[in-house]
Design a protein around this motif. Structure first.
Motif, PDB file in Angstrom:
ATOM      1  N   ARG A 142      78.180  31.696  13.236  1.00  0.00           N
ATOM      2  CA  ARG A 142      78.564  31.853  14.256  1.00  0.00           C
ATOM      3  C   ARG A 142      77.151  31.378  15.871  1.00  0.00           C
ATOM      4  NH1 ARG A 142      79.768  38.170  15.865  1.00  0.00           N
ATOM      5  NH2 ARG A 142      79.911  37.261  17.250  1.00  0.00           N
TER       6      ARG A 142
ATOM      7  N   LEU B  24      76.096  28.291  16.383  1.00  0.00           N
ATOM      8  CA  LEU B  24      77.461  26.667  16.891  1.00  0.00           C
ATOM      9  C   LEU B  24      78.169  27.422  18.287  1.00  0.00           C
ATOM     10  CD1 LEU B  24      76.032  24.931  13.515  1.00  0.00           C
ATOM     11  CD2 LEU B  24      75.152  24.768  15.832  1.00  0.00           C
ATOM     12  N   ARG B  25      77.963  28.724  18.001  1.00  0.00           N
ATOM     13  CA  ARG B  25      79.699  29.074  18.581  1.00  0.00           C
ATOM     14  C   ARG B  25      79.515  29.842  19.542  1.00  0.00           C
ATOM     15  NH1 ARG B  25      82.250  31.748  13.345  1.00  0.00           N
ATOM     16  NH2 ARG B  25      82.689  29.911  12.208  1.00  0.00           N
ATOM     17  N   ARG B  26      78.014  30.205  20.164  1.00  0.00           N
ATOM     18  CA  ARG B  26      77.434  31.056  20.890  1.00  0.00           C
ATOM     19  C   ARG B  26      78.248  30.449  22.510  1.00  0.00           C
ATOM     20  NH1 ARG B  26      72.611  32.180  23.863  1.00  0.00           N
ATOM     21  NH2 ARG B  26      72.089  29.731  22.363  1.00  0.00           N
ATOM     22  N   THR B  27      78.170  29.715  22.939  1.00  0.00           N
ATOM     23  CA  THR B  27      78.484  29.052  24.201  1.00  0.00           C
ATOM     24  C   THR B  27      79.125  27.800  24.692  1.00  0.00           C
ATOM     25  OG1 THR B  27      76.183  26.973  24.890  1.00  0.00           O
ATOM     26  CG2 THR B  27      75.142  29.775  25.298  1.00  0.00           C
ATOM     27  N   PRO B  28      80.116  28.244  25.072  1.00  0.00           N
ATOM     28  CA  PRO B  28      81.252  26.642  25.316  1.00  0.00           C
ATOM     29  C   PRO B  28      80.518  24.766  24.836  1.00  0.00           C
ATOM     30  CG  PRO B  28      80.697  28.326  27.252  1.00  0.00           C
ATOM     31  CD  PRO B  28      80.000  28.414  26.922  1.00  0.00           C
TER      32      PRO B  28
ATOM     33  N   ILE C 142      77.342  24.197  23.675  1.00  0.00           N
ATOM     34  CA  ILE C 142      77.285  24.251  22.247  1.00  0.00           C
ATOM     35  C   ILE C 142      78.542  24.318  21.116  1.00  0.00           C
ATOM     36  CG2 ILE C 142      75.761  25.036  20.072  1.00  0.00           C
ATOM     37  CD1 ILE C 142      74.237  26.774  21.830  1.00  0.00           C
ATOM     38  N   ARG C 143      79.673  24.713  21.890  1.00  0.00           N
ATOM     39  CA  ARG C 143      80.965  24.486  21.414  1.00  0.00           C
ATOM     40  C   ARG C 143      81.283  23.165  21.118  1.00  0.00           C
ATOM     41  NH1 ARG C 143      82.249  29.923  22.595  1.00  0.00           N
ATOM     42  NH2 ARG C 143      83.184  29.390  23.971  1.00  0.00           N
ATOM     43  N   ARG C 144      81.314  22.566  22.687  1.00  0.00           N
ATOM     44  CA  ARG C 144      81.466  20.965  23.005  1.00  0.00           C
ATOM     45  C   ARG C 144      80.656  20.533  22.071  1.00  0.00           C
ATOM     46  NH1 ARG C 144      80.552  21.452  28.841  1.00  0.00           N
ATOM     47  NH2 ARG C 144      80.509  18.538  28.320  1.00  0.00           N
TER      48      ARG C 144
ATOM     49  N   VAL D 178      79.489  20.757  19.174  1.00  0.00           N
ATOM     50  CA  VAL D 178      79.415  20.848  17.543  1.00  0.00           C
ATOM     51  C   VAL D 178      81.274  20.440  17.447  1.00  0.00           C
ATOM     52  CG1 VAL D 178      77.946  21.570  16.923  1.00  0.00           C
ATOM     53  CG2 VAL D 178      79.790  22.955  17.323  1.00  0.00           C
ATOM     54  N   LYS D 179      81.949  19.610  17.922  1.00  0.00           N
ATOM     55  CA  LYS D 179      83.003  20.237  17.910  1.00  0.00           C
ATOM     56  C   LYS D 179      83.498  18.627  17.081  1.00  0.00           C
ATOM     57  CE  LYS D 179      86.402  19.849  21.587  1.00  0.00           C
ATOM     58  NZ  LYS D 179      87.234  21.242  21.645  1.00  0.00           N
TER      59      LYS D 179
ATOM     60  N   SER E 112      87.995  15.569  18.506  1.00  0.00           N
ATOM     61  CA  SER E 112      88.313  15.480  19.977  1.00  0.00           C
ATOM     62  C   SER E 112      89.746  14.681  20.139  1.00  0.00           C
ATOM     63  CB  SER E 112      87.778  14.789  21.179  1.00  0.00           C
ATOM     64  OG  SER E 112      86.800  13.456  20.348  1.00  0.00           O
TER      65      SER E 112
END
Ligand code: PBG
Length: 330
Positions: free
Chosen positions: A6, A8-12, A14-16, A18-19, A22
């Motif tokens: 989680r 790596l899912r904390r902020t928008p 960070i999520r961008r 590790v995406k 696309s």
């Protein structure tokens, strides 16, 4: 120690970072339907937001498509008159040939792909020439080559045979080379299933078979190994881009073809896939725009490089909006 994915899912932002997948406007191909007449914009009831357009209206439409950053359209033609041989399909002044000339004049940088098939042009609605009640493969090859050549002469960048006859990529490639169209590409509908997801398209293009079905030439939805066989044949015969169709119910096939073939892979997010989202969205049963993006990212994740989709304009608009809000909203 606890393993915490989680983090790596904390902020928008960070999520961008590790995406893994696309989607870009560069990946999109927009299908359009062209008909005879002037000033015509006839809505297609089962394909919300899509119309059968006369050439003058089509030119305006594709100018908008280009201005959104979408690099390509695929053209489908509706003839004035259908006959046994689908003769308007290869006529120098046929509707697709006219549209090619007009678009090349007004929106010259846009890539134009043309669907090469007979079903929109024949009175029986099959994708080939009928002999003894059956679609005759080899007689059809000659006509498909004539259609492809007439599209190349009118300015098509790629021709896209969608008939599923054996040997058609080779027949078309040989004809184009012989007549000097060495730079006209072939986007092969290499893996095309006999699918019920084409329903709205058949209404739009008025091309449902008048007897029987297409199971004698399109593939059985139960077959996966055969998909690779079909794709490899088209690579061998000279295709430049390999297409799988439909997209969503065949993500495993896209994945498998991607893993085995080095050409660009296209997937056709077909009319039924589009219509289901639109219908459910209109009832308020799903959030249409989010479902659209999720569908398309799944097609990319499976391995498609390019997506033919009726959503292309809407996706382009969403992508433009996303970019502009990143800075403010993170
Ligand atoms: C014509 C053709 C079809 C589609 C694309 N080219 C119909 C069919 O094979 O019956 C379907 C596209 C869609 O459903 O969006 N051969």
């Amino acid at each position: 120690m606890m393993i915490r994915p989680r983090r790596l899912r904390r902020t928008p932002a960070i999520r961008r970072m590790v995406k893994e997948t696309s989607i870009s406007v560069d990946d999109l191909i927009y299908p359009v339907f062209v008909k005879h007449g002037k000033g015509e914009r006839e809505p297609i009831p089962s394909m919300v937001g899509h119309h059968r357009l006369s050439v003058d209206e089509l030119v305006k439409e594709v100018a908008e498509v280009w201005s959104l950053g979408i690099p390509a359209v695929i053209l489908f033609g509706l003839p004035k008159k259908k006959d046994e041989l689908g003769s308007e399909a290869y006529a120098g002044d046929g509707i697709v040939q006219q549209a090619l000339g007009a678009i090349k004049e007004r929106v010259p940088k846009l890539t134009i792909i043309t669907d090469v098939c007979l079903c929109e042009y024949t009175d029986h609605g099959h994708c080939g020439i009928i002999e003894d009640g059956r679609v005759d493969n080899d007689a059809t090859l000659e006509i498909l080559s004539r259609i492809a050549l007439s599209h190349a002469k009118a300015g098509a960048d790629f021709v896209a045979p969608s008939d599923m006859m054996d040997g058609r990529v080779k027949a078309i490639r040989d004809t184009l080379e012989r007549d000097g169209f060495k730079d006209t590409g072939i986007l092969a509908y290499a893996v095309k299933y006999a699918s019920s997801f084409y329903g709205p398209f058949r209404e739009a293009a008025d091309c449902a078979p008048q007897f029987g079905d297409r199971a004698g030439y399109q593939m059985d939805p139960a077959n996966a190994r055969e998909a690779l066989k079909e794709a490899l044949i088209d690579v061998e015969e000279g295709a430049d881009i390999i297409m799988i169709k439909p997209a969503l119910p065949y993500l495993d096939i896209i994945h498998q073809v991607r893993a085995n073939i080095n050409l660009p892979i296209a997937a056709y997010n077909v009319s039924g896939e589009y219509a289901m989202v639109k219908a459910a969205d209109q009832r308020g049963w799903i959030a249409g725009e989010k479902v659209m993006m999720e569908m398309l990212i799944s097609i990319k994740r499976a391995g498609a490089d390019l997506i033919l989709t009726y959503f292309a304009k809407e996706v382009a608009a969403v992508l433009i909006e996303h970019e502009s809000i990143y800075a403010e909203k993170g």
